[in-house]
Design a protein around this motif. Sequence first.
Motif, PDB file in Angstrom:
ATOM      1  N   TYR A   1      -3.111  10.014   2.575  1.00 38.05           N
ATOM      2  CA  TYR A   1      -4.479  10.451   2.311  1.00 38.05           C
ATOM      3  C   TYR A   1      -5.405  10.051   3.456  1.00 38.05           C
TER       4      TYR A   1
ATOM      5  N   ILE B   1     -12.491   2.697  -0.971  1.00 36.73           N
ATOM      6  CA  ILE B   1     -11.242   2.701  -0.214  1.00 36.73           C
ATOM      7  C   ILE B   1     -11.471   2.136   1.186  1.00 36.73           C
TER       8      ILE B   1
ATOM      9  N   ILE C   1       0.862  -1.176   0.000  1.00 36.60           N
ATOM     10  CA  ILE C   1       0.000   0.000   0.000  1.00 36.60           C
ATOM     11  C   ILE C   1       0.899   1.226   0.000  1.00 36.60           C
TER      12      ILE C   1
ATOM     13  N   MET D   1      -1.350   6.741  -0.316  1.00 37.81           N
ATOM     14  CA  MET D   1      -2.647   6.296   0.186  1.00 37.81           C
ATOM     15  C   MET D   1      -2.712   6.441   1.699  1.00 37.81           C
TER      16      MET D   1
END
Length: 434
Positions: A165, A180, A158, A162
């Motif tokens: 965020y 998500i 990952i 991400m």
Amino acid sequence: MLKRKIITKLQEWKSRPDHKCLVVQGARQVGKTYSIREFGKSSYDEVLEINFKKTPSAAEIFSGDLDVDTLIMAMKFRFTDLKIIPGKTLIFLDEIQECPEAITSLKFFSDDHRYDLVASGSLLGIDYKRPSSYPVGYTEYLKMYGLDFEEFLWAMNISDDMISYLHECFNQQKIIPGNINSEMMSLFRTYMAIGGMPEVVEKFCETKDFRIADTVQHELLQGYQYDIAHYASADKKVKAENCYLSLSRQLLDKENHKFQYKEIEKGARAQKYASSIEWLTKADIVQLCKIVTDICYDLEDYARDDFFRAYTTDLSLLMAMRDISLKQHIVENTLSGTTKGGIYECAIADILYKKGYTLYFYKNDTTRKEIDFIIQRDGFIIPIEVKSGNTRATSLNSIMKKSDISTAYKFIDGNAGTNDNGIVTMPLYMAMFL
């Protein structure tokens, strides 16, 4: 290769001009040796590594005078291919608990200031081969755990973007886009089933096979049982192992997760088992969450030593105490009832513990108020509830009326919600940003 946060902490230690010898503590197989080696390779010209379990004869280096010049000369005599230059060589003493004189020598290396020395070992908190002159005040300490959820996300590829965020969503209390959130909850369930022990995570990343992960988990549990049998005193061996193996029943099979000695054997009392719990805690095999009689700073002033919950120090070990079918129910999200609530509670405890928080909880049978976890940060109290759904947090709402508490968290199997009366609702996995 697993990316570990402790590498950054080791680099910070090295960069400080006044650093002392560093002792990296932690349970077995959490990645201490691997991480220190990687740090040494990237930050020094050479690494002198002594593992006192693998090479017990190396203890002879510390059998005489413990002044630094004498020790360095003995090291050069034994390791003829190394130069051992101040500032260029990292001296790494692994499994240092096996050599009391090496522990004592840390005082003299810290006083000398010329050589960088990192020591590591498990079971450093217990009185096993304890030297008479332990270097209190002459060493720095760093606690290491299995992978936390963020490190697990790195292992699962990952991206940092991400994760950043999600961190922004946490800070701004924003709803996470449905796709998500769904993917992150799936990864979090995988983490609950796999845990954070490095060998388990590596095997799962290689194979994506829960059966192989389960085999490794059971091997690790057997290793922990070996440590108890090998290092605990004769009067604690069997009792400590029985306490440890009772944790899955204590946490997953009953509504009240308070540690109860009767779950170990019928009619058991604290008088018989309390010292074994203390041993498991000092050995970094168990983490405790004490009840507090009031939710006020400083929480330790209100904590009771005789009323607590006990958790494994990694979910991998808890999973090894149950049949592999539990993993299937977790990842397929088919858990229900007491077991589901227990797993979620253990997962949040895992996150908070690995972030360095001391854990407390609150329960008042008269008022029927219960708070799953309470932590404190920068002088502030933070109550936390864990829910399997976005149900009303009655106890939290009541607690929030206290003037000295401004923020509380409700972590749920769902999405972010509105900030109601100072209670921030977030998905379970977002606890990694506390």
